[in-house]
Write an enzyme that holds these catalytic residues in place. Structure first.
Site, PDB file in Angstrom:
ATOM      1  N   ASP A  54      28.549 -26.478 -34.674  1.00 33.14           N
ATOM      2  CA  ASP A  54      28.812 -25.921 -36.004  1.00 33.14           C
ATOM      3  C   ASP A  54      28.072 -24.591 -36.108  1.00 33.14           C
ATOM      4  O   ASP A  54      27.211 -24.277 -35.278  1.00 33.14           O
ATOM      5  CB  ASP A  54      28.415 -26.903 -37.104  1.00 33.14           C
ATOM      6  CG  ASP A  54      26.952 -27.265 -37.087  1.00 33.14           C
ATOM      7  OD1 ASP A  54      26.202 -26.607 -36.354  1.00 33.14           O
ATOM      8  OD2 ASP A  54      26.557 -28.193 -37.796  1.00 33.14           O
ATOM      9  N   ASP A  95      33.132 -35.747 -37.830  1.00 35.17           N
ATOM     10  CA  ASP A  95      31.758 -35.877 -37.322  1.00 35.17           C
ATOM     11  C   ASP A  95      30.866 -36.270 -38.482  1.00 35.17           C
ATOM     12  O   ASP A  95      31.173 -35.968 -39.636  1.00 35.17           O
ATOM     13  CB  ASP A  95      31.257 -34.541 -36.757  1.00 35.17           C
ATOM     14  CG  ASP A  95      30.745 -33.624 -37.865  1.00 35.17           C
ATOM     15  OD1 ASP A  95      29.521 -33.562 -38.081  1.00 35.17           O
ATOM     16  OD2 ASP A  95      31.575 -33.001 -38.568  1.00 35.17           O
ATOM     17  N   CYS A 154      32.551 -57.830 -31.923  1.00 34.57           N
ATOM     18  CA  CYS A 154      32.277 -56.608 -31.172  1.00 34.57           C
ATOM     19  C   CYS A 154      31.906 -56.958 -29.727  1.00 34.57           C
ATOM     20  O   CYS A 154      31.170 -57.912 -29.483  1.00 34.57           O
ATOM     21  CB  CYS A 154      31.128 -55.848 -31.841  1.00 34.57           C
ATOM     22  SG  CYS A 154      30.657 -54.332 -30.984  1.00 34.57           S
ATOM     23  N   CYS A 181      30.402 -54.722 -27.618  1.00 27.65           N
ATOM     24  CA  CYS A 181      29.478 -53.722 -27.085  1.00 27.65           C
ATOM     25  C   CYS A 181      28.296 -54.402 -26.385  1.00 27.65           C
ATOM     26  O   CYS A 181      28.057 -55.599 -26.548  1.00 27.65           O
ATOM     27  CB  CYS A 181      28.995 -52.778 -28.188  1.00 27.65           C
ATOM     28  SG  CYS A 181      27.628 -53.403 -29.204  1.00 27.65           S
ATOM     29  N   CYS A 218      25.932 -56.370 -28.789  1.00 28.98           N
ATOM     30  CA  CYS A 218      26.446 -57.634 -29.318  1.00 28.98           C
ATOM     31  C   CYS A 218      26.607 -58.698 -28.232  1.00 28.98           C
ATOM     32  O   CYS A 218      26.542 -59.889 -28.506  1.00 28.98           O
ATOM     33  CB  CYS A 218      27.766 -57.390 -30.053  1.00 28.98           C
ATOM     34  SG  CYS A 218      27.511 -56.430 -31.568  1.00 28.98           S
ATOM     35  N   HIS A 241      25.155 -49.546 -31.117  1.00 32.59           N
ATOM     36  CA  HIS A 241      26.204 -50.388 -31.706  1.00 32.59           C
ATOM     37  C   HIS A 241      27.032 -49.615 -32.730  1.00 32.59           C
ATOM     38  O   HIS A 241      28.271 -49.689 -32.729  1.00 32.59           O
ATOM     39  CB  HIS A 241      25.600 -51.636 -32.366  1.00 32.59           C
ATOM     40  CG  HIS A 241      26.571 -52.315 -33.277  1.00 32.59           C
ATOM     41  ND1 HIS A 241      27.551 -53.175 -32.820  1.00 32.59           N
ATOM     42  CD2 HIS A 241      26.770 -52.187 -34.622  1.00 32.59           C
ATOM     43  CE1 HIS A 241      28.296 -53.570 -33.843  1.00 32.59           C
ATOM     44  NE2 HIS A 241      27.844 -52.992 -34.936  1.00 32.59           N
TER      45      HIS A 241
END
Length: 373
Positions: free
Chosen positions: A94, A268, A306, A308, A311, A337
């Site tokens: 940015d 974002d 989940c 991931c 998890c 996560h």
């Protein structure tokens, strides 16, 4: 070759959402996409290997912060931002506009640019549109943003009009100053606050510059969500169909889905990493505040739906213990996560667009997450 090229693959028949690809020299970005924020050349608490593991396609870094520390010249000496932080996928920087304007009393805006005092040590600095481009050229990001003025909410019509017209003049100066057009794409930022006529004016003026992509700025600055959606309803259709559309600073699950429905390609926000470090997890059943005592003996995963790393390997009870004991691992695991959760959500959005069922996807997600439709 141009720095980037947008390919529109499909529009969802059930909504205005777009499935697309942004082709860059450092890889293809499947859209709609969420971009993790790596303000100071690092996504807080995450290694670049972990970012790749969760399939981050692009990350965002901050011009203002990197200019102050370690300095863009040093990053340039290191071979640019990608080499400096060991990340070989696309980066968006940015312009620093939002950060400078959020300094409030510490800054002074003139036609030339913005004079401000560093939040680090109080030293005086000046960033003009040309300087913002020079810094981003030194950083070597794949996508860079024009230096803009972000009007606060609420703001008077005349103030917003003056502000957006300055943003247009600054965008022209950014375009003139930008020399590395083959490798870095410069995006414009549509301003105009909550006023439809001003958003139309801003879009019309910026589209004349024929930039490679356009963002909607000045939203998620304190206005109610329904107002943000209204602004998107009339602003997104003004943006070119053959270029990426980016909604700046938005990252809650409902806003990501609603933004995609309105034709946005890129998002974002620091939200998932910030709340993760503070002990809040995004899960398919809504937000979980892991420090709450009810999780003391909860020997189940953070989110049973989940898959991931967190998890699959740790329980809520253990995560709560880490936070209560002030262990760094707790912040890392919840950050991991949350980012995984949002990237998976966006993969679901892309799949739903492919199947022409994004409104159904929204209804299912909102029902489970506890959002009102």
């Amino acid at each position: 070759m141009m720095a980037i090229k947008y390919e529109l693959i499909k529009e969802c028949k059930q909504s205005g959402a777009r499935l697309g690809r942004i082709h860059t020299k450092r890889g293809i970005i499947e859209t709609p996409i969420f971009m993790p924020v790596g303000t100071q050349a690092t996504v807080k608490a995450m290694t670049v290997e972990e970012l790749k593991e969760i399939e981050s396609q692009i990350i965002l870094s901050n011009t203002y912060h990197l200019y102050l520390r370690p300095g863009h010249e040093l990053v340039k000496k290191a071979g640019g931002l990608h080499q400096f932080m060991n990340w070989d996928k696309p980066i968006l920087t940015d312009s620093g506009g939002f950060q400078v304007f959020s300094l409030g009393a510490l800054r002074k805006i003139t036609e030339e640019g913005v004079e401000f005092r560093s939040h680090l040590d109080g030293s005086k600095h000046f960033i003009s549109p040309e300087k913002a481009v020079e810094i981003q050229n030194a950083l070597g990001s794949d996508i860079m943003m024009v230096f803009d003025e972000c009007a606060p909410y609420p703001a008077e019509w005349q103030y917003v009009k003056n502000s957006l017209e300055r943003t247009t003049r600054w965008a022209k100066r950014c375009k003139e100053a930008h020399k590395n057009t083959d490798n870095q794409a410069l995006f414009g930022i549509i301003q105009g606050g909550m006023y439809e006529d001003l958003r139309r004016q801003s879009a019309a003026e910026l589209l004349e510059l024929d930039l490679p992509g356009y963002a909607v700025g000045g939203l998620s600055v304190g206005e109610p969500k329904h107002l943000m959606y209204e602004v998107l309803d009339y602003t997104t259709p003004l943006m070119p169909k053959d270029k990426p559309r980016y909604l700046m600073g938005v990252g809650s699950p409902d806003c990501l889905i609603e933004g995609a429905i309105r034709g946005i390609d890129m998002f974002d926000c620091v939200l998932p990493t910030r709340i993760g470090r503070n002990g809040t997890a995004m899960t398919s059943g809504g937000r979980v505040v892991i420090k709450n005592s009810k999780h003391t003996e909860a020997f189940e995963p953070l989110d049973p739906e989940c898959d991931c790393y967190v998890c699959k390997n740790y329980t809520r009870a253990y995560l709560r213990h880490l936070f209560k004991a002030d262990e760094i691992l707790g912040l890392r695991l919840l950050t991991y996560h949350n980012l995984y959760f949002l990237l998976k959500l966006m993969a679901g959005v892309r799949q739903a667009i492919q199947e022409d069922r994004l409104l159904d996807y929204r209804r299912e997600f909102f029902t489970k997450y506890g959002y009102e439709l």
